[in-house]
Write an enzyme that holds these catalytic residues in place. Structure first.
Site, PDB file in Angstrom:
ATOM      1  N   THR A   2       0.881  -1.253  -0.011  1.00  0.00           N
ATOM      2  CA  THR A   2       0.112  -0.072  -0.120  1.00  0.00           C
ATOM      3  C   THR A   2       0.884   1.200  -0.044  1.00  0.00           C
ATOM      4  O   THR A   2       0.255   2.377   0.000  1.00  0.00           O
ATOM      5  CB  THR A   2      -1.000  -0.075   1.181  1.00  0.00           C
ATOM      6  OG1 THR A   2      -0.255  -0.318   2.149  1.00  0.00           O
ATOM      7  CG2 THR A   2      -2.053  -0.918   0.775  1.00  0.00           C
ATOM      8  N   THR A   6       2.997  -4.132   4.311  1.00  0.00           N
ATOM      9  CA  THR A   6       3.575  -4.282   5.788  1.00  0.00           C
ATOM     10  C   THR A   6       3.281  -5.518   6.624  1.00  0.00           C
ATOM     11  O   THR A   6       4.035  -5.673   7.468  1.00  0.00           O
ATOM     12  CB  THR A   6       2.686  -3.034   6.772  1.00  0.00           C
ATOM     13  OG1 THR A   6       1.232  -3.343   6.587  1.00  0.00           O
ATOM     14  CG2 THR A   6       3.079  -1.755   6.279  1.00  0.00           C
ATOM     15  N   ASP A   7       2.284  -6.431   5.801  1.00  0.00           N
ATOM     16  CA  ASP A   7       2.063  -7.617   6.963  1.00  0.00           C
ATOM     17  C   ASP A   7       3.381  -8.472   6.962  1.00  0.00           C
ATOM     18  O   ASP A   7       3.622  -8.881   7.945  1.00  0.00           O
ATOM     19  CB  ASP A   7       0.910  -8.254   5.867  1.00  0.00           C
ATOM     20  CG  ASP A   7      -0.289  -7.748   6.259  1.00  0.00           C
ATOM     21  OD1 ASP A   7      -0.491  -6.862   6.857  1.00  0.00           O
ATOM     22  OD2 ASP A   7      -1.355  -8.442   5.754  1.00  0.00           O
ATOM     23  N   LYS A  57       5.595  -6.592  13.190  1.00  0.00           N
ATOM     24  CA  LYS A  57       4.364  -5.868  13.281  1.00  0.00           C
ATOM     25  C   LYS A  57       3.597  -6.286  14.181  1.00  0.00           C
ATOM     26  O   LYS A  57       3.313  -7.267  14.418  1.00  0.00           O
ATOM     27  CB  LYS A  57       3.662  -6.051  11.827  1.00  0.00           C
ATOM     28  CG  LYS A  57       2.422  -5.328  11.508  1.00  0.00           C
ATOM     29  CD  LYS A  57       1.722  -5.793  10.183  1.00  0.00           C
ATOM     30  CE  LYS A  57       0.586  -4.608   9.890  1.00  0.00           C
ATOM     31  NZ  LYS A  57      -0.234  -4.978   8.511  1.00  0.00           N
TER      32      LYS A  57
END
Lengths: 470, 657
Positions: free
Chosen positions: A116, A192-193, A271
């Protein structure tokens, strides 16, 4: 928005996303996507522009964009007349301007993997899809041109959950090549995951880099005014262009406020929240630096400095038959047997507490080790060290052949075991490589401020939240 | 219309027709739900207290169709730090954009659909949530989640129809605490509250019509009994244009009665701007010939006595001067009541350049109380200003004053074109000021966090089955019954409307008596501090039933209502237990003629020692004594009649003691 003759729309786009009754209505009235229509239904008349339908949505509705900009759905079976009054084809485009070149500024390479950080809307799915170019980036984050000369290369367009060995290897090789070509720094746009997985494997695959390798993403896509993408990009590009920290780093929001970002070491970052901006945290240690578009503030001095040489070591070994076993009470031995049976060569266990599993698993563990499987123990508490000497359980497990992985995070141990087993199968050599830290995946000491999960509601924490904007 | 403009009180419908006034409304109404629209936070809890503060900035993005919105670009120039005050009990991570939305609140959706049906809108089959960009920071995401439920409805207005363009369901925004310089502070408690926005077509022709339609829409929403009331729960934006002007939106006042003057002033402003454009064109100042320049003039005015400038320079700030070619004399042209053209510039400088401390500019058309004549002369020389040129000075930090100069030039050029499309804020005195550029359809995005939601027929049928009577039908019915017009709105409120029907229907009480009781007597009791809001419909019904059955006189009804309202709750009692308790504790049995005669005799005996100026006075005093002692037990007229019979010399007395 621009108007184009219908011929400019590929024929198969006329019913983009429509199937079943929805598509039948469009065909019956000779209209399609981008037709301006007046439509009569049992719930009254509507006027608007027919938009593509998300393919994951049902096939019962037509999507109209009204003059006000709102979209609505009209049930196909309620429609009894449609008149086309015109056509309007939308071209979604970020204003693209050529990224300016300044010979006095450092050159930075931005590799795109998807995610993203740079994204736009997809009419097919109604979701955001990855897309970027230097021109587009300059159009939406012009501040980047104040920092460096930027080149970009889109290596893949995948969400981070679809990253795998193929991408890791290609990425590592491209980074090595780019470093040898003389870049001042590298930025990697990434979902980001699994950013911390990629950060870990890159730390092992690309060793001794002379320049910063900075991973960046965003928790709010760049199609939102409150997106963290612009700040994240500026900080990451600054760290790559001007920073002195020649390591694999993750650059993401520090607090949820727009105040500063943190540079996390690729092997200690994780994360920690499914949706917060400030989701990345360094565990059992402190981050390397704070960074904002204005300045970089190191929080420690034990980082590898930027160098002028190009002596990077790229080693893309990777064994795919490795797994993480997340232990739970009442786990049955057949799980372990199945893993061995399927030919897996390495298992990282995320054990309870100091690194424990139940007794019924012992025979299966023994069978696995005897079969040549390498088993490493990490802790599902995430913070803290394995302490397998403390209880009998731990000592028993080590006797069975499980190796404690100190304070390596489970995902990091997984990536490292993949990398190590890609190089050797020798039990002693595997253990030597696993337990010799490349870049703080194992640390000798955990500082007092390495474990800070504030407990909300407590007066002093509330005071902190009230008085210091977080 | 020739200038000067007529005063507000002198304007006639013909005057408004002559200037081509068109008014449309955007009515915002909070819904009475338990939860917020897209998260599970409790709705309707407000508090100025806060536990934490979050800082954010807003950046414009492209719309779905690939365009930047004008408002977006304007807000980008302002570079605001936006601070959100967060309270644990009213806000979760959704509101400050750290958690994706949950599914839309069903209760809110049902209420909104009910109002759609009342407005006869064409209902959508599928709700698509959109993101409507608001870069002022009033919503931390930078957009409002909103979706259209219906389009193209109407309400009756006199002998014509007012068309309703659309109704949307949306989340409410933050409450602003302050906006000083580059820092804006918001409270987040109201954020995310369920709201509907009803948009009319520009079908109103006078300010008074706009207020009347506003009242109808408000009452229609309230007739459901499922919307919030109270300050700020309903807000109306007014869209105003005149012939040759542009649609400008005046942002909501919560008080409809203020709208006519706001509309008048906006019409007047637009006519004045068109007049000023005419003057500019006569001087040859057109968009293509418009010319301006600006300079740092701090050194020239460094010795000024004009306090705001002197203080700014002392604080190390800079002063910049803009010259607008051909604008001399225009800055004092009136635009609204007590407002001149110069305010158009001052507003922009305040909002966009963040020079929020007023005065934030001075100009060469001002009287001499600002700069000395020699300063102006020097400035004119430096800027090469001719006699017909106007000068404007702004002060502040270097970046902001630079922005201010460009903004002044931008606004001046717009003056050569006509009326800019603005969103304007309402002031208490009926004038308005610039808030932001009016956003367009370009600011709409589909919300990718939520899938479309089908609005099924079964749902609509269920809602249609419980629809309240149209508020105008009910009021027409009341009117036909000859009820006083001032009680009609109160009686149309859902709680009282149902009660009215039962009291007049089931109990057969005269409509006028019931109307006065519910519409006036209860209000009068509340004004006297009686907690009438604690009375349930069942309690009011029980009191009226006692009257209908002859167990309580007409006069006794408000008395028992008061006693019941003030009575302590009856534990475990039936629905009207407090009323039963009042009847048990007090005697309201109607007096017989013999009891009345006896009562009169006893009191007459006591009055022998008192002197009265006239026999009538004595009779009146006596009536008062008896009515006080036997309150609710006998009609006043009967007492008066009987006393008159017993004191023949005193007749006649007035019928009211």
């Amino acid at each position: 928005m621009s108007t184009a003759p219908p011929s400019s729309t590929p024929a198969d786009d006329t019913f983009k996303g429509y199937r079943g009754p929805g598509r039948a209505v469009l065909e019956r009235f000779h209209v399609g996507v981008w037709s301006e229509v007046e439509l009569d239904s049992t719930r009254g008349s509507f006027r608007g522009l027919i938009l593509p339908r998300s393919e994951t949505a049902d096939d019962q509705h037509i999507v109209l964009k009204l003059a006000s900009g709102y979209n609505i759905g009209i049930a196909a079976d309620s429609i009894h007349a449609v008149r086309e009054t015109g056509r309007r084809v939308a071209h979604y485009k970020i204003p693209e301007k050529e990224f300016p070149h300044d010979p006095k500024k450092p050159n930075v390479m931005l590799f795109g993997t998807g995610g993203t950080i740079a994204s736009r809307l997809d009419y097919r799915t109604g979701a955001v899809i990855p897309a970027f170019s230097p021109g587009e980036l300059y159009g939406s984050v012009p501040e980047l041109a104040d920092i460096c000369n930027l080149r970009t290369e889109k290596l893949f367009g995948v969400f981070s959950e679809n990253m795998g060995p193929e991408q890791y290897i290609q990425l590592a090789e491209q980074i090595g090549e780019e470093i040898r070509q003389g870049t001042s720094g590298i930025v990697i746009g990434h979902g980001t995951d699994t950013m911390h997985h990629t950060a870990a494997i890159l730390t092992f695959m690309v060793q001794n880099p002379p320049v910063p390798i900075v991973m960046v993403g965003s928790q709010r896509s760049s199609d939102r005014p409150s997106s963290d993408a612009a700040i994240n990009l500026q900080c990451a590009v600054k760290a790559a262009a001007e920073g002195d920290i020649a390591e694999v780093l993750v650059c993401m929001f520090g607090p949820t406020s727009d105040e500063y970002n943190l540079l996390h070491r690729g092997t200690r970052v994780r994360k920690m929240h499914s949706s917060y901006r400030s989701t990345f945290r360094t565990l059992s240690d402190i981050p390397v630096a704070m960074i904002s578009p204005r300045e970089i503030i190191p929080l420690r001095q034990d980082y590898r400095r930027r160098r002028a040489d190009r002596d990077v070591v790229v080693n893309t070994a990777f064994e795919e038959r490795v797994t993480i076993l997340y232990y739970y009470p009442n786990m049955r031995p057949d799980i372990v047997d199945a893993i061995v049976e399927k030919g897996y060569r390495g298992i990282v266990i995320a054990g309870t507490g100091l690194g424990h599993i139940n007794k019924p698993l012992y025979p299966a563990i023994k069978r696995a080790v005897d079969a040549g499987v390498h088993i490493y123990m990490t802790v599902q508490t995430l913070w803290g060290y394995c302490g397998m000497y403390v209880y009998d359980t731990g000592r028993d497990l080590m006797t069975l052949g499980i190796v404690p992985a100190s304070n390596m995070l489970p995902e990091v141990a997984y990536m490292k075991l993949c990398w190590v087993l890609g190089q050797t199968d020798d039990r002693v050599e595997v253990q030597r490589l696993m337990l010799t830290p490349v870049s703080d995946e194992i640390t000798e000491r955990e500082p007092y401020n390495g474990y800070l999960v504030y407990q909300g509601g407590i007066p002093e924490v509330q005071e902190f939240l009230r008085s210091i904007k977080r | 219309m020739p200038l000067p403009f007529k005063s507000f009180d002198d304007m006639t419908p013909d005057d408004y027709a002559n200037i081509g006034l068109k008014v449309g409304l955007e009515v915002h109404q909070q819904l009475l739900t338990r939860r917020k629209l897209f998260c599970r936070c409790p709705a309707g809890r407000y508090s100025d207290a806060y536990d934490a503060v979050i800082l954010r900035h807003m950046r414009p993005t492209l719309s779905e169709l690939g365009e930047y919105d004008g408002t977006a670009l304007m807000e980008k120039k302002t570079r605001k730090n936006i601070y959100y005050r967060i309270h644990h009990d009213t806000v979760c991570t959704y509101e400050f954009d750290d958690t994706p939305p949950f599914f839309i609140d069903d209760e809110a959706l049902d209420i909104a659909l009910e109002i759609c049906l009342l407005l006869r809108l064409n209902l959508v089959s599928e709700l698509h949530i959109a993101r409507k960009q608001y870069l002022d920071g009033s919503i931390p995401t930078g957009f409002q989640r909103t979706g259209i439920l219906g389009t193209d409805g109407w309400i009756p207005f006199g002998d014509r129809r007012i068309r309703i363009r659309q109704l949307s369901i949306e989340e409410d925004a933050c409450r602003e605490v302050s906006d000083v310089g580059h820092d804006r502070v918001y409270l987040t408690d109201r954020l995310g509250m369920p709201l509907i926005e009803t948009v009319t077509e520009p079908d109103m022709r006078t300010p008074q019509e706009a207020a009347a339609v506003g009242q109808i829409l408000r009452r229609l929403a309230r007739s459901t009994g499922k919307v919030r009331t109270g300050y700020g729960a309903g807000r109306q934006d007014v869209n105003v244009s005149v012939a040759g002007g542009q649609r400008c939106e005046i942002k909501g006042t919560p008080q409809i009665w203020r709208n006519p003057r706001l509309i008048y002033n906006e019409a007047r402003r637009q006519c004045s701007l068109l007049y000023i454009r005419g003057l500019l064109h006569e001087r040859g100042v057109r968009p293509e010939t418009f010319a301006w320049a600006h300079q740092d003039v701090t050194a020239i005015v460094s010795k000024t006595d004009y306090e705001p400038l002197r203080a700014a320079i002392a604080a190390g700030q800079v002063v910049r001067c803009v010259v607008l070619r051909g604008f001399a004399g225009l800055l004092n042209e009136p635009t609204q009541e007590h407002t001149t053209f110069a305010k158009e510039f001052s507003d922009r400088v305040r909002v966009i350049a963040c020079l929020t401390q007023l005065p934030n500019l001075i100009h060469s058309d001002m009287a001499s109380e600002t700069l000395a004549g020699r300063d102006w002369k020097q400035l004119r020389r430096r800027l090469r200003a001719e006699h017909g040129d106007a000068l404007l000075l702004v002060w502040g930090n270097a970046a902001d004053t630079e922005t201010a100069c460009h903004e002044i030039a931008l606004r001046a050029k717009e003056a050569t074109i006509g009326v800019p499309n603005d969103t304007r804020q309402a002031y208490k005195d009926g004038t308005n000021g610039f808030e932001r550029v009016l956003p367009g359809a370009e600011r709409m995005y589909p919300d990718t966090d939520l899938p479309p939601l089908a609005i099924r027929q079964e749902r609509l049928d269920r809602i249609a089955a419980r629809l309240p009577e149209f508020v105008w039908d009910r009021e027409a019915r009341y009117h036909a019954l000859g009820l006083p017009s001032d009680v009609l709105p109160a009686l149309s409120a859902p709680r009282l409307a149902a009660l009215f029907d039962r009291l007049t229907g089931e109990l057969g009480l005269p409509p006028r008596f019931v109307a006065v009781l519910l519409g006036q007597r209860l209000k009068a009791l509340r004004r006297r501090g009686v907690p009438v809001e604690t009375l349930t419909p069942e309690e009011i019904y029980a009191v009226c039933a006692a009257h209908a059955k002859g167990r309580l006189s007409r006069e006794g009804v408000p008395v028992v209502l008061r006693l019941a309202a003030e009575h302590a709750p009856v534990a475990g009692g039936a629905e009207a237990a407090r009323v039963a308790a009042v009847f048990a504790e007090h005697n309201f049995t109607p007096l017989t003629d013999a009891e009345l005669d006896e009562a009169i005799s006893r009191r007459l005996a006591r009055l022998d020692s008192r002197k009265f100026a006239t026999p009538q006075q004595k009779a009146r005093f006596l009536c008062g004594l008896i009515l006080d002692d036997y309150v609710g037990r006998i009609p006043a007229a009967q007492v008066v009649q009987r006393v008159a019979a017993r004191l023949p010399v005193a007749a006649p007395v007035s019928s009211q003691p």
